[in-house]
Design a protein around this motif. Structure first.
Motif, PDB file in Angstrom:
ATOM      1  N   GLU A 144      45.071  63.784  84.142  1.00 34.29           N
ATOM      2  CA  GLU A 144      44.729  63.128  82.873  1.00 34.29           C
ATOM      3  C   GLU A 144      44.246  64.144  81.841  1.00 34.29           C
ATOM      4  N   GLN A 145      43.441  65.106  82.287  1.00 32.33           N
ATOM      5  CA  GLN A 145      42.962  66.159  81.389  1.00 32.33           C
ATOM      6  C   GLN A 145      44.145  66.968  80.850  1.00 32.33           C
ATOM      7  N   ALA A 146      45.078  67.327  81.713  1.00 29.46           N
ATOM      8  CA  ALA A 146      46.254  68.091  81.287  1.00 29.46           C
ATOM      9  C   ALA A 146      47.047  67.319  80.231  1.00 29.46           C
ATOM     10  N   GLU A 147      47.187  66.041  80.427  1.00 30.09           N
ATOM     11  CA  GLU A 147      47.923  65.214  79.463  1.00 30.09           C
ATOM     12  C   GLU A 147      47.228  65.192  78.099  1.00 30.09           C
ATOM     13  N   ARG A 148      45.906  65.015  78.101  1.00 30.33           N
ATOM     14  CA  ARG A 148      45.147  65.013  76.841  1.00 30.33           C
ATOM     15  C   ARG A 148      45.243  66.365  76.128  1.00 30.33           C
ATOM     16  N   LEU A 149      45.101  67.433  76.900  1.00 30.84           N
ATOM     17  CA  LEU A 149      45.158  68.772  76.321  1.00 30.84           C
ATOM     18  C   LEU A 149      46.536  69.093  75.765  1.00 30.84           C
ATOM     19  N   GLU A 150      47.576  68.676  76.480  1.00 30.15           N
ATOM     20  CA  GLU A 150      48.937  68.917  75.989  1.00 30.15           C
ATOM     21  C   GLU A 150      49.166  68.191  74.672  1.00 30.15           C
ATOM     22  N   THR A 151      48.735  66.949  74.583  1.00 31.44           N
ATOM     23  CA  THR A 151      48.889  66.172  73.354  1.00 31.44           C
ATOM     24  C   THR A 151      48.188  66.870  72.191  1.00 31.44           C
ATOM     25  N   ARG A 152      46.974  67.329  72.419  1.00 28.24           N
ATOM     26  CA  ARG A 152      46.224  68.005  71.353  1.00 28.24           C
ATOM     27  C   ARG A 152      46.879  69.337  70.975  1.00 28.24           C
ATOM     28  N   ALA A 153      47.294  70.106  71.967  1.00 26.70           N
ATOM     29  CA  ALA A 153      47.934  71.400  71.689  1.00 26.70           C
ATOM     30  C   ALA A 153      49.214  71.203  70.876  1.00 26.70           C
ATOM     31  N   ARG A 154      50.033  70.237  71.251  1.00 26.24           N
ATOM     32  CA  ARG A 154      51.281  69.983  70.505  1.00 26.24           C
ATOM     33  C   ARG A 154      50.976  69.560  69.067  1.00 26.24           C
ATOM     34  N   ARG A 155      49.899  68.799  68.881  1.00 29.92           N
ATOM     35  CA  ARG A 155      49.519  68.355  67.544  1.00 29.92           C
ATOM     36  C   ARG A 155      49.052  69.523  66.687  1.00 29.92           C
ATOM     37  N   LEU A 156      48.351  70.474  67.280  1.00 27.44           N
ATOM     38  CA  LEU A 156      47.765  71.576  66.530  1.00 27.44           C
ATOM     39  C   LEU A 156      48.698  72.775  66.335  1.00 27.44           C
ATOM     40  N   LEU A 157      49.646  72.941  67.236  1.00 30.64           N
ATOM     41  CA  LEU A 157      50.545  74.097  67.149  1.00 30.64           C
ATOM     42  C   LEU A 157      51.625  73.878  66.092  1.00 30.64           C
ATOM     43  N   THR A 158      51.996  74.945  65.406  1.00 32.55           N
ATOM     44  CA  THR A 158      53.110  74.855  64.457  1.00 32.55           C
ATOM     45  C   THR A 158      54.429  75.148  65.150  1.00 32.55           C
ATOM     46  N   ASP A 159      54.357  75.780  66.311  1.00 25.08           N
ATOM     47  CA  ASP A 159      55.556  76.142  67.065  1.00 25.08           C
ATOM     48  C   ASP A 159      55.228  75.926  68.534  1.00 25.08           C
ATOM     49  N   ASP A 160      55.989  75.053  69.189  1.00 27.24           N
ATOM     50  CA  ASP A 160      55.670  74.782  70.591  1.00 27.24           C
ATOM     51  C   ASP A 160      56.557  75.556  71.569  1.00 27.24           C
ATOM     52  N   GLU A 161      57.098  76.693  71.132  1.00 28.63           N
ATOM     53  CA  GLU A 161      57.930  77.524  72.000  1.00 28.63           C
ATOM     54  C   GLU A 161      57.158  77.976  73.239  1.00 28.63           C
ATOM     55  N   ILE A 162      55.891  78.288  73.082  1.00 28.59           N
ATOM     56  CA  ILE A 162      55.076  78.742  74.213  1.00 28.59           C
ATOM     57  C   ILE A 162      54.939  77.643  75.270  1.00 28.59           C
ATOM     58  N   LEU A 163      54.916  76.385  74.839  1.00 32.46           N
ATOM     59  CA  LEU A 163      54.869  75.279  75.795  1.00 32.46           C
ATOM     60  C   LEU A 163      56.181  75.180  76.558  1.00 32.46           C
ATOM     61  N   ALA A 164      57.292  75.388  75.868  1.00 36.51           N
ATOM     62  CA  ALA A 164      58.600  75.351  76.518  1.00 36.51           C
ATOM     63  C   ALA A 164      58.705  76.471  77.559  1.00 36.51           C
ATOM     64  N   GLN A 165      58.201  77.649  77.233  1.00 40.60           N
ATOM     65  CA  GLN A 165      58.224  78.773  78.173  1.00 40.60           C
ATOM     66  C   GLN A 165      57.385  78.458  79.404  1.00 40.60           C
ATOM     67  N   PHE A 166      56.231  77.845  79.193  1.00 43.37           N
ATOM     68  CA  PHE A 166      55.360  77.474  80.310  1.00 43.37           C
ATOM     69  C   PHE A 166      56.073  76.481  81.218  1.00 43.37           C
ATOM     70  N   ASP A 167      56.751  75.503  80.615  1.00 46.38           N
ATOM     71  CA  ASP A 167      57.458  74.471  81.386  1.00 46.38           C
ATOM     72  C   ASP A 167      58.610  75.040  82.212  1.00 46.38           C
ATOM     73  N   GLU A 168      59.168  76.171  81.783  1.00 47.15           N
ATOM     74  CA  GLU A 168      60.311  76.764  82.489  1.00 47.15           C
ATOM     75  C   GLU A 168      59.910  77.498  83.761  1.00 47.15           C
ATOM     76  N   ILE A 169      58.640  77.775  83.955  1.00 44.54           N
ATOM     77  CA  ILE A 169      58.191  78.505  85.146  1.00 44.54           C
ATOM     78  C   ILE A 169      58.221  77.569  86.346  1.00 44.54           C
ATOM     79  N   ASP A 170      58.864  78.016  87.412  1.00 40.20           N
ATOM     80  CA  ASP A 170      58.959  77.213  88.625  1.00 40.20           C
ATOM     81  C   ASP A 170      57.676  77.359  89.442  1.00 40.20           C
ATOM     82  N   ARG A 171      56.955  76.277  89.556  1.00 41.65           N
ATOM     83  CA  ARG A 171      55.725  76.279  90.343  1.00 41.65           C
ATOM     84  C   ARG A 171      55.904  75.469  91.624  1.00 41.65           C
ATOM     85  N   GLY A 172      57.145  75.328  92.049  1.00 43.03           N
ATOM     86  CA  GLY A 172      57.471  74.517  93.208  1.00 43.03           C
ATOM     87  C   GLY A 172      57.015  75.125  94.506  1.00 43.03           C
TER      88      GLY A 172
END
Length: 192
Positions: free
Chosen positions: A162-190
């Protein structure tokens, strides 16, 4: 939001006991960011408790609850935004111990107040991003490694998710470019 043109998604609270002054700063920010004004320290604390506020522009010298008192109370309550003192009080050595993020001496022109909002938005975005990456990495690796019933029923896992979801929402709202979020999502943590 593109570049420095607007901080429209930033929730800003202007706090000054002089209504004309607070309204003047709000007018300078109108159309640039989401802005609310209050005219006392008590009203500031109430506003921060009732709605998410990213940046507080706070006068130091107010009757009743001073800006210094408001700042102390925000820290005690765990406020996770940025505080900019905007005041006619000349700073003294005591400011070294005060937990504000910036200090502007009045009068402040339109360009400077907008610039400080943009600067504090960026800082808050990256702080939020760091907290999100930490929480989301933990959530993602546990979700990949544990069966779904185990992590769904674990209180701490649910809280981190739940904390991660809240933080992601706030970060996306505040960032002008969410490329760094896309890069984070591409990392395989499996599975390891």
């Amino acid at each position: 939001m593109s570049g420095n043109e607007s901080a429209a998604d930033v929730h800003t609270l202007v706090v000054d006991d002089e209504q004309e002054v607070a309204d003047a700063y709000a007018l300078r920010l109108r159309g640039y960011c989401d802005v609310e004004t209050v005219y006392s320290g008590e009203a500031a604390l109430s506003a921060v408790a009732d709605t998410p506020v990213d940046i507080v522009l706070l006068d130091r010298h107010m009757p009743g609850m001073s800006g210094d008192d408001v700042l102390s109370e925000l820290v005690a309550r765990g406020y996770d935004g940025r505080v900019v003192m905007v005041t006619a009080v000349d700073p003294g050595i005591e400011v070294l111990d005060m937990p504000f993020d910036d200090y502007l001496c009045k009068p402040v022109d339109r360009e400077d107040v907008r610039a400080v909002i943009d600067q504090q938005r960026r800082i808050l975005a990256y702080e939020t991003l760091g907290a999100y990456f930490s929480a989301e990495a933990k959530r993602a690796v546990l979700e990949a490694e544990l069966d779904s019933e185990t992590h769904r029923e674990h209180e701490r896992f649910v809280a981190v998710a739940e904390q991660a979801e809240r933080l992601e929402t706030r970060a996306r709202r505040l960032l002008t470019d969410d490329e760094i979020l896309a890069q984070f999502d591409e990392i395989d943590r499996g599975e390891m």
